[in-house]
Design a protein around this motif. Sequence first.
Motif, PDB file in Angstrom:
ATOM      1  N   SER A  68      27.127  33.426  60.523  1.00 35.56           N
ATOM      2  CA  SER A  68      26.570  33.565  59.180  1.00 35.56           C
ATOM      3  C   SER A  68      27.736  33.515  58.196  1.00 35.56           C
ATOM      4  CB  SER A  68      25.833  34.896  59.054  1.00 35.56           C
ATOM      5  OG  SER A  68      26.775  35.948  59.092  1.00 35.56           O
ATOM      6  N   PHE A  69      27.436  33.411  56.905  1.00 42.14           N
ATOM      7  CA  PHE A  69      28.527  33.344  55.929  1.00 42.14           C
ATOM      8  C   PHE A  69      29.445  34.577  56.002  1.00 42.14           C
ATOM      9  CE2 PHE A  69      30.248  34.107  51.654  1.00 42.14           C
ATOM     10  CZ  PHE A  69      31.094  33.013  51.588  1.00 42.14           C
ATOM     11  N   PRO A  70      28.882  35.782  55.961  1.00 38.24           N
ATOM     12  CA  PRO A  70      29.769  36.954  56.062  1.00 38.24           C
ATOM     13  C   PRO A  70      30.574  36.992  57.364  1.00 38.24           C
ATOM     14  CG  PRO A  70      27.570  37.620  55.399  1.00 38.24           C
ATOM     15  CD  PRO A  70      27.484  36.182  55.776  1.00 38.24           C
ATOM     16  N   GLU A  71      29.965  36.559  58.445  1.00 44.29           N
ATOM     17  CA  GLU A  71      30.702  36.533  59.722  1.00 44.29           C
ATOM     18  C   GLU A  71      31.875  35.566  59.641  1.00 44.29           C
ATOM     19  OE1 GLU A  71      27.361  37.528  63.185  1.00 44.29           O
ATOM     20  OE2 GLU A  71      27.598  35.494  62.442  1.00 44.29           O
ATOM     21  N   ALA A  72      31.623  34.421  59.026  1.00 41.48           N
ATOM     22  CA  ALA A  72      32.680  33.415  58.907  1.00 41.48           C
ATOM     23  C   ALA A  72      33.823  33.960  58.052  1.00 41.48           C
ATOM     24  CB  ALA A  72      32.120  32.126  58.304  1.00 41.48           C
ATOM     25  N   VAL A  73      33.461  34.638  56.959  1.00 42.64           N
ATOM     26  CA  VAL A  73      34.478  35.222  56.088  1.00 42.64           C
ATOM     27  C   VAL A  73      35.298  36.251  56.861  1.00 42.64           C
ATOM     28  CG1 VAL A  73      34.875  36.680  54.063  1.00 42.64           C
ATOM     29  CG2 VAL A  73      33.189  34.826  53.958  1.00 42.64           C
ATOM     30  N   ARG A  74      34.595  37.090  57.614  1.00 43.19           N
ATOM     31  CA  ARG A  74      35.315  38.119  58.390  1.00 43.19           C
ATOM     32  C   ARG A  74      36.238  37.490  59.427  1.00 43.19           C
ATOM     33  NH1 ARG A  74      30.618  41.064  57.919  1.00 43.19           N
ATOM     34  NH2 ARG A  74      29.821  40.468  59.956  1.00 43.19           N
ATOM     35  N   TRP A  75      35.757  36.408  60.017  1.00 44.13           N
ATOM     36  CA  TRP A  75      36.551  35.745  61.049  1.00 44.13           C
ATOM     37  C   TRP A  75      37.873  35.232  60.455  1.00 44.13           C
ATOM     38  CZ3 TRP A  75      38.753  31.048  62.225  1.00 44.13           C
ATOM     39  CH2 TRP A  75      39.060  30.821  63.570  1.00 44.13           C
ATOM     40  N   PHE A 131      32.422  45.271  50.505  1.00 45.09           N
ATOM     41  CA  PHE A 131      31.063  44.715  50.496  1.00 45.09           C
ATOM     42  C   PHE A 131      30.944  43.428  51.291  1.00 45.09           C
ATOM     43  CE2 PHE A 131      33.044  43.017  46.700  1.00 45.09           C
ATOM     44  CZ  PHE A 131      32.693  41.690  46.745  1.00 45.09           C
ATOM     45  N   VAL A 132      32.097  42.807  51.587  1.00 44.11           N
ATOM     46  CA  VAL A 132      32.036  41.658  52.484  1.00 44.11           C
ATOM     47  C   VAL A 132      32.191  42.110  53.928  1.00 44.11           C
ATOM     48  CG1 VAL A 132      33.047  39.457  53.127  1.00 44.11           C
ATOM     49  CG2 VAL A 132      32.943  40.120  50.727  1.00 44.11           C
ATOM     50  N   ALA A 133      33.037  43.117  54.107  1.00 38.94           N
ATOM     51  CA  ALA A 133      33.331  43.555  55.466  1.00 38.94           C
ATOM     52  C   ALA A 133      32.140  44.246  56.124  1.00 38.94           C
ATOM     53  CB  ALA A 133      34.527  44.496  55.454  1.00 38.94           C
ATOM     54  N   ARG A 134      31.300  44.853  55.316  1.00 41.71           N
ATOM     55  CA  ARG A 134      30.166  45.576  55.915  1.00 41.71           C
ATOM     56  C   ARG A 134      29.055  44.599  56.277  1.00 41.71           C
ATOM     57  NH1 ARG A 134      28.730  49.393  51.760  1.00 41.71           N
ATOM     58  NH2 ARG A 134      27.515  47.666  50.927  1.00 41.71           N
ATOM     59  N   PRO A 135      28.519  44.727  57.489  1.00 40.59           N
ATOM     60  CA  PRO A 135      27.445  43.809  57.855  1.00 40.59           C
ATOM     61  C   PRO A 135      26.255  43.929  56.916  1.00 40.59           C
ATOM     62  CG  PRO A 135      28.131  45.164  59.729  1.00 40.59           C
ATOM     63  CD  PRO A 135      28.824  45.701  58.531  1.00 40.59           C
ATOM     64  N   GLU A 136      25.700  42.818  56.548  1.00 48.04           N
ATOM     65  CA  GLU A 136      24.526  42.854  55.681  1.00 48.04           C
ATOM     66  C   GLU A 136      23.280  43.123  56.504  1.00 48.04           C
ATOM     67  OE1 GLU A 136      24.362  39.095  53.808  1.00 48.04           O
ATOM     68  OE2 GLU A 136      26.058  39.508  52.473  1.00 48.04           O
ATOM     69  N   GLU A 137      22.226  43.428  55.800  1.00 49.38           N
ATOM     70  CA  GLU A 137      20.954  43.693  56.471  1.00 49.38           C
ATOM     71  C   GLU A 137      20.545  42.493  57.340  1.00 49.38           C
ATOM     72  OE1 GLU A 137      18.590  46.310  57.694  1.00 49.38           O
ATOM     73  OE2 GLU A 137      20.156  46.769  56.253  1.00 49.38           O
ATOM     74  N   SER A 138      20.621  41.286  56.748  1.00 48.09           N
ATOM     75  CA  SER A 138      20.184  40.093  57.473  1.00 48.09           C
ATOM     76  C   SER A 138      21.080  39.820  58.670  1.00 48.09           C
ATOM     77  CB  SER A 138      20.186  38.884  56.546  1.00 48.09           C
ATOM     78  OG  SER A 138      21.504  38.611  56.160  1.00 48.09           O
ATOM     79  N   ASP A 139      22.336  40.273  58.549  1.00 52.36           N
ATOM     80  CA  ASP A 139      23.280  40.146  59.642  1.00 52.36           C
ATOM     81  C   ASP A 139      22.857  40.974  60.836  1.00 52.36           C
ATOM     82  OD1 ASP A 139      25.273  38.420  59.150  1.00 52.36           O
ATOM     83  OD2 ASP A 139      26.856  39.935  59.256  1.00 52.36           O
ATOM     84  N   LYS A 140      22.344  42.145  60.547  1.00 55.40           N
ATOM     85  CA  LYS A 140      21.900  43.038  61.616  1.00 55.40           C
ATOM     86  C   LYS A 140      20.719  42.409  62.351  1.00 55.40           C
ATOM     87  CE  LYS A 140      22.325  47.322  59.620  1.00 55.40           C
ATOM     88  NZ  LYS A 140      21.509  48.426  59.130  1.00 55.40           N
TER      89      LYS A 140
END
Length: 357
Positions: free
Chosen positions: A24-31, A43-52
């Motif tokens: 997902s976008f946040p996962e890619a950013v974290r990677w 706010f980027v580092a924390r998993p989003e609801e949709s990520d869960k």
Amino acid sequence: MVSLLRLRRQRDIFRFLMSVDNLSFPEAVRWVAEKYSIALPVFVARPEESDKDRQQILDATQATEAFYQNVLRAEPEAQEARRYLQQRGLREEVIEKFGIGYAPSGGGRLIGYLTEQGFAAELLEKAGLAKKSELGKGYYDSFRRRIIFPIKDVRGKTLAFGGRVMDDGVPKYLNSPETVIYSKSRHLFGLCFAREAIREQNHAILVEGYLDCIIPFQEGVRNIVASLGTSLTQGQVRLLGRYTKNVVVNYDPDTAGVNAMRRSLELFLEEGFRVNVLRLPDGLDPDAFVRRSGAQEYRRSMKQCEPYLEFIADEALKDAGAGARSRLNAVNAVLPILAKVPDRVERLEFVSRISSG
Ligand code: UTP
Ligand code: MN
């Protein structure tokens, strides 16, 4: 501090990771942040609801694969399925490797198993594993009485399933719908098993069907992937392009194949591939050919396959018939492809070949 907006603007690397590694976008950013030791705002580092949701759907999908595998191995009901797989020439080790399983009848076995493990029925619906019943409020298993082929990403995570009937029922294959973890147009069946061989040989074979991929693989043809149906997408071509730019397209000669083939050739050309076309004799698909004549013969026919230009020209001429006017039609028909041939000399050769018949 890096703002999310700025990150979004510099999207190429993220988009790449999202499509290719299924993040997902946040996962890619974290990677990326982890890799380059960049501190991220919380706010980027924390998993989003949709990520869960995504993670849970992934977990449910892995659990589903294991469930179907166990049913295939152990249950009396799966005896017919085991016999079917044997008849189709699949050996134990390849059944294990590809994670092939069996979805039992009953309509609620998988849901029962997964809800017991804490997955909510609504989540299973989002995962394409359960369907809401039209009458009442309940859910039922999407796959029933089908041989199950897991569809995996390049890293071997299972994202979706294809389920085959064992008789003449329709549809022959029932496939998972598009979900938050699976988009048909961005994956190639078998790539996680084939990618090393593709890289080593700098060459890939593209086929249509599940068994067209599995059977040759079992017999030692390891650089093979399937597009799962005829309509290849740009996403699939780009994915393959990470491993090689040389491909042999070996689609069924009988299907609506030729048009689909034309379109896929265009896609490959756009992405800078060198493409050859293999048409097997007697209308056989790769599965049937390898079972009849063996892998060695399959490899041999690979060496005699046509460069795509010849294939396209032949088809165009066949359609056009005789006469100058038909030749013109043939040229017109192949113009869109011609426009994508990168090499000028090749382009001219192509035209002269068609116009002189
Ligand atoms: P084919 O109809 O050529 O079937 O479809 P196949 O691969 O030879 O199947 P077997 O050998 O009878 O088992 C080619 C591919 O198109 C997709 C599947 O991925 C299949 O492998 N397909 C086909 C579907 O998704 N649904 C269908 O109903 C039929
Ligand atoms: Mn087949």
